[in-house]
Structures are given as structure tokens and as C-alpha cells.
Design a protein around this motif. Structure first.
Motif, mmCIF file in Angstrom:
data_model
loop_
_atom_site.group_PDB
_atom_site.id
_atom_site.type_symbol
_atom_site.label_atom_id
_atom_site.label_comp_id
_atom_site.label_asym_id
_atom_site.label_seq_id
_atom_site.Cartn_x
_atom_site.Cartn_y
_atom_site.Cartn_z
ATOM 1 N N CYS A 1 16.257 80.368 -36.596
ATOM 2 C CA CYS A 1 17.580 81.244 -36.616
ATOM 3 C C CYS A 1 17.261 82.462 -37.647
ATOM 4 C CB CYS A 1 18.791 80.506 -36.855
ATOM 5 S SG CYS A 1 18.586 79.695 -38.913
ATOM 6 N N GLY B 1 15.853 80.474 -31.526
ATOM 7 C CA GLY B 1 15.138 79.591 -30.729
ATOM 8 C C GLY B 1 15.805 78.149 -30.974
ATOM 9 N N ASN B 2 15.176 77.189 -30.564
ATOM 10 C CA ASN B 2 15.728 75.702 -30.747
ATOM 11 C C ASN B 2 15.667 75.594 -32.151
ATOM 12 O OD1 ASN B 2 15.833 75.274 -27.867
ATOM 13 N ND2 ASN B 2 14.019 74.308 -27.520
ATOM 14 N N ASN B 3 14.807 75.614 -32.792
ATOM 15 C CA ASN B 3 14.681 75.397 -34.264
ATOM 16 C C ASN B 3 14.450 76.530 -34.903
ATOM 17 O OD1 ASN B 3 15.395 72.534 -34.532
ATOM 18 N ND2 ASN B 3 13.467 72.297 -33.450
ATOM 19 N N GLU C 1 27.400 79.403 -28.997
ATOM 20 C CA GLU C 1 26.170 78.600 -28.638
ATOM 21 C C GLU C 1 25.159 79.387 -29.308
ATOM 22 O OE1 GLU C 1 25.713 75.795 -27.280
ATOM 23 O OE2 GLU C 1 27.804 75.487 -27.376
ATOM 24 N N ASP C 2 25.074 80.585 -29.828
ATOM 25 C CA ASP C 2 24.142 81.513 -30.372
ATOM 26 C C ASP C 2 24.290 81.897 -31.777
ATOM 27 O OD1 ASP C 2 22.655 81.090 -27.834
ATOM 28 O OD2 ASP C 2 23.926 82.784 -26.900
ATOM 29 N N ARG D 1 21.063 82.165 -33.793
ATOM 30 C CA ARG D 1 20.079 81.241 -33.202
ATOM 31 C C ARG D 1 19.026 82.275 -32.409
ATOM 32 N NH1 ARG D 1 18.942 77.954 -27.990
ATOM 33 N NH2 ARG D 1 20.477 79.465 -27.079
ATOM 34 N N GLN E 1 13.297 78.603 -40.130
ATOM 35 C CA GLN E 1 12.733 77.583 -39.306
ATOM 36 C C GLN E 1 13.384 76.356 -39.421
ATOM 37 O OE1 GLN E 1 8.603 77.020 -39.625
ATOM 38 N NE2 GLN E 1 8.017 79.122 -38.932
ATOM 39 N N LYS E 2 14.770 76.541 -38.697
ATOM 40 C CA LYS E 2 15.605 75.379 -38.511
ATOM 41 C C LYS E 2 16.757 75.661 -37.780
ATOM 42 C CE LYS E 2 17.279 71.883 -41.804
ATOM 43 N NZ LYS E 2 17.745 71.956 -43.351
ATOM 44 N N ASN E 3 17.600 74.805 -37.028
ATOM 45 C CA ASN E 3 18.616 74.907 -36.237
ATOM 46 C C ASN E 3 19.619 75.564 -36.913
ATOM 47 O OD1 ASN E 3 21.270 73.572 -35.294
ATOM 48 N ND2 ASN E 3 19.846 73.637 -33.492
#
Length: 141
Positions: A102, A98-100, A69-70, A96, A10-12
């Protein structure tokens, strides 16, 4: 043989990749393996990692690096690897989701040159890399 292990974090994904450094590498060291890091250049193409694994020399070259980007990934290829291994390719992928969110993916291909031996060492290798899941969560979240 292939080993594929995915760990949700749960992080970018870019923040996660920024933590792929010597500190994380040393935290990922299997507890039952005598492993000494002699050189750690980083995770970009052209970097090298030199280890002593149970007294045996291991040298990996980072042969590829990709960022979009992903996802971000880098490939470490065993150049000098201890017996019984004859081939080692490890793709470290941060995808990635989601926003935050991976996934950290360990995608490993290895060979001893003998199918029976490949299957024999699979459980030990799988166990060592499965242990990374809890370390990734602790160190990267």
C-alpha cells in the motif's frame, strides 16, 4: 499551498490503517517541535485531536472518513491552529497497491492568507512531513 508525500509500505492496507493510533501519532512527532498530545480520539469522523505545539493550541476535527476495497482515508481539519496558519486540511490516505502493498499518502492543504508566507514556510513543513516516510516504514512494516 499543497504538500503531497507518498510512502510505500509492504503490508495490507487495512492492517496499516489499524495502526493509525496514538502510538503512531506520537512516533510521527517532529523531533525539533515541542508537541504535546492533550487529546486523541482516533481517526473516525467526529473524533478530535488536541495538541500544544510550541505552547500554541491546535485542535483538529476528523471531518470525513471513507473505506472501500482499495483505500481508507480520513480528513483532519484544523479548527484552532497556531499563527501564521489560517487554514489546514490534511487527508491521510492508505491506498492498496497489491495484496500486501500500500501507499500511505499525506495530502496537505494549508494557507497563512499570504502567498509569500505560504511559500516561506513550505520548506519547513515539507521537511517535517518528509521525515514521516522513514517512521512510517519502521512503525508500519
Amino acid at each position: 499551498m499543497k504538500i503531497l508525500i507518498s510512502t510505500p509500505i509492504q503490508k495490507n492496507f487495512r492492517e496499516v490503517f489499524a495502526q493509525f493510533n496514538l502510538k503512531l501519532f506520537e512516533a510521527l512527532k517532529p523531533p525539533v517541535v515541542n508537541l504535546v498530545v492533550e487529546r486523541f480520539d482516533g481517526c473516525k469522523k467526529g473524533d478530535e485531536v488536541h495538541l500544544k505545539v510550541a505552547g500554541q493550541r491546535w485542535v483538529s476535527h476528523i471531518t470525513d472518513y471513507y473505506e472501500s476495497e482499495d483505500e481508507i482515508y480520513f480528513v483532519d481539519r484544523g479548527v484552532i491552529i497556531p499563527p501564521p496558519l489560517k487554514h489546514w486540511l490534511h487527508v491521510h490516505r492508505i491506498e492498496r497497491t497489491g495484496n500486501n502493498m500500500c501507499n500511505v499518502v499525506d495530502d496537505i492543504e494549508y494557507s497563512t492568507g499570504n502567498a509569500f508566507m505560504d511559500k516561506l514556510i513550505y520548506p519547513a513543513l515539507y521537511a517535517m512531513f518528509s521525515m514521516r516516510k522513514s517512521i512510517y516504514k519502521r512503525e508500519l512494516s
